[in-house]
Enzyme design. Structure first.
Site, PDB file in Angstrom:
ATOM      1  N   GLY A 173       0.780  -1.229   0.000  1.00 49.32           N
ATOM      2  CA  GLY A 173       0.000   0.000   0.000  1.00 49.32           C
ATOM      3  C   GLY A 173       0.813   1.280   0.000  1.00 49.32           C
ATOM      4  O   GLY A 173       0.251   2.366  -0.147  1.00 49.32           O
ATOM      5  N   ALA A 174       2.126   1.179   0.157  1.00 50.81           N
ATOM      6  CA  ALA A 174       2.948   2.395   0.234  1.00 50.81           C
ATOM      7  C   ALA A 174       2.918   3.183  -1.071  1.00 50.81           C
ATOM      8  O   ALA A 174       2.818   4.418  -1.058  1.00 50.81           O
ATOM      9  CB  ALA A 174       4.383   2.045   0.615  1.00 50.81           C
ATOM     10  N   GLY A 175       2.990   2.501  -2.189  1.00 50.52           N
ATOM     11  CA  GLY A 175       2.966   3.188  -3.485  1.00 50.52           C
ATOM     12  C   GLY A 175       1.620   3.850  -3.748  1.00 50.52           C
ATOM     13  O   GLY A 175       1.561   4.976  -4.244  1.00 50.52           O
ATOM     14  N   ASP A 176       0.544   3.164  -3.412  1.00 49.34           N
ATOM     15  CA  ASP A 176      -0.783   3.742  -3.584  1.00 49.34           C
ATOM     16  C   ASP A 176      -0.963   4.956  -2.674  1.00 49.34           C
ATOM     17  O   ASP A 176      -1.538   5.968  -3.078  1.00 49.34           O
ATOM     18  CB  ASP A 176      -1.866   2.707  -3.286  1.00 49.34           C
ATOM     19  CG  ASP A 176      -1.895   1.581  -4.298  1.00 49.34           C
ATOM     20  OD1 ASP A 176      -1.497   1.809  -5.458  1.00 49.34           O
ATOM     21  OD2 ASP A 176      -2.329   0.475  -3.942  1.00 49.34           O
TER      22      ASP A 176
END
Length: 111
Positions: A57-60
């Protein structure tokens, strides 16, 4: 307009990314990100140090934070700093949705 690519994707697309009408953000994981326009880097940022638990979820989180801050009219460097901090915070908890930081958490991390 905003296009977000990771380092591998940026290398694959090469100079064709310079043709994008809007911003192009290139992410480098823990090494940060750049924001370009018409092939010129206009901002660079590194995430604050955090204890990484899960990168899901870090990229999102980074992408959403950057888009929201740019749409709100923040200058590119400030928007990129915010997005890097939000993405870093997302790595401190497990899961995708449970890892999303609040606005106050990002602001606190940025000081």
């Amino acid at each position: 307009d905003l296009v977000v690519v990771n380092e591998t994707e940026a290398n694959w697309y090469g100079t064709s990314l310079a043709a994008a009408r809007g911003y192009v953000a290139t992410t480098f994981g823990a090494d940060g990100a750049t924001l370009s326009r018409h092939g010129v880097v206009i901002a660079e940022s590194r995430p604050p140090p955090v204890e990484v638990v899960d990168t899901t979820g870090a990229g999102d989180t980074f992408t959403a934070a950057l888009a929201i801050r740019l749409a709100a009219g923040l200058p590119a460097p400030a928007a990129l700093d915010f997005a890097c901090a939000a993405g870093a915070l997302a790595t401190t908890r497990e899961g995708a949705q449970p890892s999303l930081p609040t606005l106050d958490e990002v602001r606190a991390l940025l000081g």
